[in-house]
Design a protein around this motif. Structure first.
Motif, mmCIF file in Angstrom:
data_model
loop_
_atom_site.group_PDB
_atom_site.id
_atom_site.type_symbol
_atom_site.label_atom_id
_atom_site.label_comp_id
_atom_site.label_asym_id
_atom_site.label_seq_id
_atom_site.Cartn_x
_atom_site.Cartn_y
_atom_site.Cartn_z
ATOM 1 N N VAL A 158 0.926 5.102 0.523
ATOM 2 C CA VAL A 158 0.171 6.213 1.089
ATOM 3 C C VAL A 158 0.754 7.518 0.567
ATOM 4 O O VAL A 158 1.941 7.803 0.762
ATOM 5 N N SER A 172 -4.754 1.079 5.411
ATOM 6 C CA SER A 172 -3.935 0.100 4.697
ATOM 7 C C SER A 172 -4.166 -1.305 5.232
ATOM 8 O O SER A 172 -4.556 -1.492 6.380
ATOM 9 N N SER A 173 -3.905 -2.278 4.378
ATOM 10 C CA SER A 173 -4.061 -3.681 4.777
ATOM 11 C C SER A 173 -2.980 -4.578 4.185
ATOM 12 O O SER A 173 -2.933 -5.765 4.486
ATOM 13 N N ARG A 179 -1.422 -0.867 -4.265
ATOM 14 C CA ARG A 179 -2.572 0.019 -4.231
ATOM 15 C C ARG A 179 -2.096 1.374 -3.731
ATOM 16 O O ARG A 179 -1.320 1.455 -2.783
ATOM 17 N N VAL A 234 3.691 -1.155 3.897
ATOM 18 C CA VAL A 234 3.074 0.161 3.734
ATOM 19 C C VAL A 234 4.187 1.181 3.518
ATOM 20 O O VAL A 234 5.176 1.189 4.259
ATOM 21 N N GLY A 294 -4.091 7.214 6.334
ATOM 22 C CA GLY A 294 -3.689 6.274 5.293
ATOM 23 C C GLY A 294 -3.182 4.967 5.857
ATOM 24 O O GLY A 294 -3.522 3.881 5.368
ATOM 25 N N ARG A 352 4.014 -4.651 8.067
ATOM 26 C CA ARG A 352 2.740 -4.670 8.783
ATOM 27 C C ARG A 352 2.981 -4.782 10.296
ATOM 28 O O ARG A 352 2.235 -4.220 11.098
ATOM 29 N N LEU A 406 -3.084 4.869 -2.008
ATOM 30 C CA LEU A 406 -4.085 5.520 -1.173
ATOM 31 C C LEU A 406 -3.813 7.024 -1.179
ATOM 32 O O LEU A 406 -2.816 7.485 -0.612
ATOM 33 N N ASP A 440 0.858 -1.180 0.000
ATOM 34 C CA ASP A 440 0.000 0.000 0.000
ATOM 35 C C ASP A 440 0.895 1.231 0.000
ATOM 36 O O ASP A 440 1.790 1.352 0.852
#
Length: 244
Positions: A7, A82-83, A33, A87, A78, A164, A35, A5
């Motif tokens: 951000v 996130s997942s 992804r 990140v 953000g 994470r 964000l 993710d």
């Protein structure tokens, strides 16, 4: 499955965000992804993205409304949204470092909980920085690396990847600007987690106003600067409680 993710906090970055997203679309190979974290619907970044989708059509983009106000809360919002396994906070005006993100992910997959984009290791650079900011940043990073023994030559860059485990485990106490980034770094170091770095470039932005406030945030940075020295010189180690 999305492994990363990204951000990106924005505040009227209409003049910067399209080249940045285009560079990510061209160069990033890791499933990711993006964000986009914004304060207000009137932010011209959103209009620029909507009007130029064809330049980054292969990129997964989601919009995340800041649940507070300002740079710090945008990043925290953000992170909360996130997942992915990793990140990364990425600057909205950076259209030249996209090529190193895959390397940062690979380093994280090999065991680094924090991967720093370093302006001060061989291959990195800082170009066009105002003299006061440049002096403070270089002095802080030199002493943190050589005297506090923090295992990165660029502890103050907000452009950084976190596992994470870092996001879920470490409680962020900072509330000012991008101080969260050095806080997460020095706390991970105190726990003995692995820290990596890759060379990165930094250039003075061409469009818009930077949200970085050196003098205003200096006391907050100083707290974590001293924390890093205490970790190495007092041999402090800890394991924080998992956040719920």
């Amino acid at each position: 499955m999305t492994r990363l993710d990204i951000v990106i906090p924005v505040y009227n970055e209409g003049g910067n965000i399209v080249p940045t997203l285009s560079a990510l679309a061209r160069q990033l190979k890791t499933p990711a992804r993006v964000l986009i974290c914004y304060d207000m619907p009137e932010d011209d970044s959103l209009e620029a993205i909507a009007a130029n989708r064809e330049h980054f059509s292969g990129l997964t983009i989601e919009f995340v409304r800041n649940n507070g106000h300002g740079a710090h809360q945008a990043v925290m919002t953000g992170f909360a949204a996130s997942s992915a396994q990793f990140v990364l906070m990425y600057p909205a005006d950076d259209n030249y470092n996209a090529g190193i993100l895959d390397t940062m992910v690979t380093m994280a997959e090999c065991g680094s909980d924090v991967v720093c984009a370093s302006r001060f290791m061989p291959g990195g650079s800082m170009i066009g920085c105002p003299w006061l900011k440049a002096t403070l940043v270089r002095c802080a990073n030199f002493t943190l690396y050589h005297l506090a023994r923090l295992p990165t030559r660029d502890a103050t860059n907000g452009f950084r990847l976190f596992s994470r485990r870092v996001i879920q485990t470490i409680d962020v106490e900072s509330t000012a600007g991008f101080c969260y980034s050095i806080e997460l770094l020095v706390k991970a170091h105190r726990m003995g987690w692995r820290i990596g770095e890759v060379p990165a470039n930094w250039m003075q932005r061409r469009h818009g106003e930077s949200r970085f406030r050196v003098l205003r945030w200096l006391p907050s940075y100083l707290r974590w600067y001293l924390y890093a020295f205490a970790t190495s010189w007092l041999r402090l180690r800890n394991e924080p409680t998992l956040l719920t």
